[in-house]
Structure formats: C-alpha cells, structure tokens
Design an enzyme around this catalytic site. Structure first.
Site, PDB file in Angstrom:
ATOM      1  N   GLY A  12       0.898  -1.130   0.626  1.00 34.32           N
ATOM      2  CA  GLY A  12      -0.145   0.287  -0.050  1.00 34.32           C
ATOM      3  C   GLY A  12       0.760   1.536  -0.036  1.00 34.32           C
ATOM      4  CG  ASP A  35      -0.554  -6.247   0.769  1.00 38.64           C
ATOM      5  OD1 ASP A  35      -1.543  -6.694   0.422  1.00 38.64           O
ATOM      6  OD2 ASP A  35       0.172  -5.531   0.589  1.00 38.64           O
ATOM      7  CG  ASP A  53      -6.737 -12.698   4.268  1.00 39.49           C
ATOM      8  OD1 ASP A  53      -6.543 -11.664   5.051  1.00 39.49           O
ATOM      9  OD2 ASP A  53      -7.553 -13.698   3.726  1.00 39.49           O
ATOM     10  CE1 TYR A 143      -9.577   3.792   6.186  1.00 40.45           C
ATOM     11  CE2 TYR A 143      -9.541   6.684   7.224  1.00 40.45           C
ATOM     12  CZ  TYR A 143      -8.656   5.316   6.760  1.00 40.45           C
ATOM     13  OH  TYR A 143      -7.113   5.303   7.615  1.00 40.45           O
ATOM     14  CE  LYS A 147      -8.007   3.167   9.967  1.00 41.79           C
ATOM     15  NZ  LYS A 147      -6.989   2.711  10.197  1.00 41.79           N
TER      16      LYS A 147
END
Length: 318
Positions: A12, A35, A53, A143, A147
C-alpha cells in the site's frame, strides 16, 4: 533467531515506503513485508515477503511464528472513498485485521504494535479549527467509524491486557512513489501527475476545501518515531493527533502554477466532497510534540517541489 519486524499491507501507499525506511534502518532481512497478494515491486523484493491475509488469524499467527516477529506495523485497510462503495467489506477488513493483531499482542506472540488511525475519526460536530486531541468524534463514513472504534479497542487492549499498541491519526498523505489508494485527499497526488501530463486537472473537491495534509516523508518519520519512543513517553493509547500543513485545492493549484505557468485547474465535486466537509481544517498535535518529540519538516512549498521532481523522475524512468 533474532526478532524481526512485520509490515502488513506492505504494497500500500504507506506500507511500501515504511518497508523501505525500516529496511534502511534495520537491514533487509530484519523486515518482513507482507500483503494479500504478491508484489511486483523490485524494492519490496529486496527482502523477505509473505502472502498474508490480515483477516485470517491462523495465517497471521503462522507468519509471526515463522519469522519470530517482535513488532507489527498493521497498515492494511480499506480507505475512505473505497469503503463508502463497499461498506461491509471495509468494516470487515479494517476491524478484523485490528482484532487479529491485538490478539497476537494479548497472547504475547508479538511485543509491540503500530496501528494507524486517521482524521476520518472526526465528524461535522468536531471543532474544525485547531482540532484538539480530546474532542467530539461523530464520524460519518465507514472508514471513520472503523477507525474510531479501533482507537477505543487499542486503548482497551492496552489497559486490560497490557498490549503495547501505538497509533497516530494521519492527515491526508502525499507521495509520488505509489499511486493513490482510494482516499478523499487523493486529489493532492493526482494533481501533480496531471499537471506534468496534460497541464490541466479537475479536482473532485471544491476550491475552498481546507484539509490537513502531510508529505509522506513526515508521516514515515512520525510512524518510526512513535514506535522508537520509550514506553513511558506514550501517554495516549487511543491515537495521537498528527498535523502537517493545511491548504485548499486552490492554494495547491497556485503553488503548482508557479512551476508550470500554463497549468489550469477545474473543479467538479463528487461524493468525496461530503466526506471532506465533515473533516477538520487544521489539527492541534501539541501532545505528540510534547510526549515523543514529533515535528514536521515539510511545508507546502517544499511538498510541491518534491512532488514535481519525484513525478517527473518516474515519467523519465517509464
């Protein structure tokens, strides 16, 4: 066998650059990149790489045991723009991966954990100017909700089980080394590519939208700094505010235009405008500064110079 570092989500935007930085410090073999799919990056191939995963606890545990992992940087996540399109998938990835790494800490299989939060934890009722460390948080995105919930779980696992988990709330991040990852602040990356490619760009945020942003080098330095800080210096176990420099698309356009005089900017807001409007304009990060010495290095002028030079160098290589 010496203990090692595991980067989850190493392909990422943040994970890839964090992997490079940590390998520079600790050596290539000491940092395991991972990843959910294999990497084509020659830089990541410079050291060990595992398919992992993050939502599969057994897979996670196997990799940790195989490499004698001491420290985990849990960077896998579905970002704001993408998670709004796939709400349940976004929640599942963001929360299950967090629980998995926290439970590895609870079981004493790893000693130290980094988990990133975001300014997405804030919402329209949050004070927009000089947003304090402790404040109202009513996020309006999947999102942001994930968080905010994650911050509370981090604090809980620290208090209840003694898990050494550390976190910072990233603002929008700017880098030329990896493509945008589906976030609400991606315009501040796309603009440089389009400025050099076609001398024009259409921003999906309005010209007066002020958001806190940060050059990736500052974000990487902050991430490593908080993890290197003595345990007693980390007084906040939810997540620390982190500020860089706040600007609007129009202010960024004006700075880019100094270098590319014929560059033109247009505006056509999409669904990400509502997300951006719910976030703060600028952040108070004084507690990060006082607790573990955080300090930014890049202002807007420096960011633009670095980004234009970096994107240009990528185009020359390709």
């Amino acid at each position: 066998m010496p203990s090692k570092i595991l980067i989850v989500g190493a392909c990422g935007q943040i994970g890839s650059e964090l992997t490079f930085a940590l390998r520079d410090i600790h050596g290539e073999d000491a940092v395991i990149a991972s990843d959910i799919k294999s990497s084509t990056s020659p830089e990541l191939a410079s050291g060990p790489f595992e398919i992992l995963d993050a939502t599969d606890y057994d897979n996670f545990k196997t990799v940790v045991s195989k490499h004698n992992i001491d420290t985990v940087y849990m960077m896998a996540a579905m970002l704001s723009g993408t998670a709004e399109k796939f709400p349940e998938k976004g929640w599942d990835l963001n929360m299950t991966s967090l629980f998995n790494v926290l439970n590895l800490g609870k079981e004493k299989l790893v000693n130290k954990i980094f988990w990133p939060s975001s300014i997405a934890v804030f919402g329209p009722t949050t004070p927009k100017v000089d947003t304090p460390q402790q404040t109202i948080m009513e996020p309006t995105t999947v999102y942001g909700i994930s968080k905010q919930a994650g911050e509370r779980w981090c604090a809980y696992y620290y208090k209840r089980y003694g898990v050494d988990v550390r976190s910072i709330r990233y603002p929008g991040l700017i880098s030329y080394k990896t493509p945008p990852g589906g976030g609400t602040t991606d315009y501040a990356i796309e603009i440089f590519h389009e400025a050099l490619k076609s001398s024009s760009y259409t921003s999906f945020l309005s010209q007066e939208t002020t958001l806190p942003m940060m050059y990736m080098d500052d974000a990487i330095n902050a991430t490593i700094s908080i993890m290197d800080a003595p345990t007693e210096s980390i007084k906040i176990r939810s997540s620390y505010n982190l500020a860089g420099v706040s600007f609007t698309p129009e202010e960024l356009y004006a700075e880019v235009k100094k270098h590319i005089p014929d560059f033109e900017m247009n505006y056509k807001s999409d669904f990400r405008q509502d997300i951006a409007d719910s976030w703060p304009n600028c952040i108070n990060d004084s507690e990060a500064a006082s607790d573990w010495g955080w300090k930014k290095d890049f202002d807007l002028e420096m960011i633009v110079k670095e980004m234009l030079a970096g994107v240009k160098s990528l185009k020359e290589v390709n």
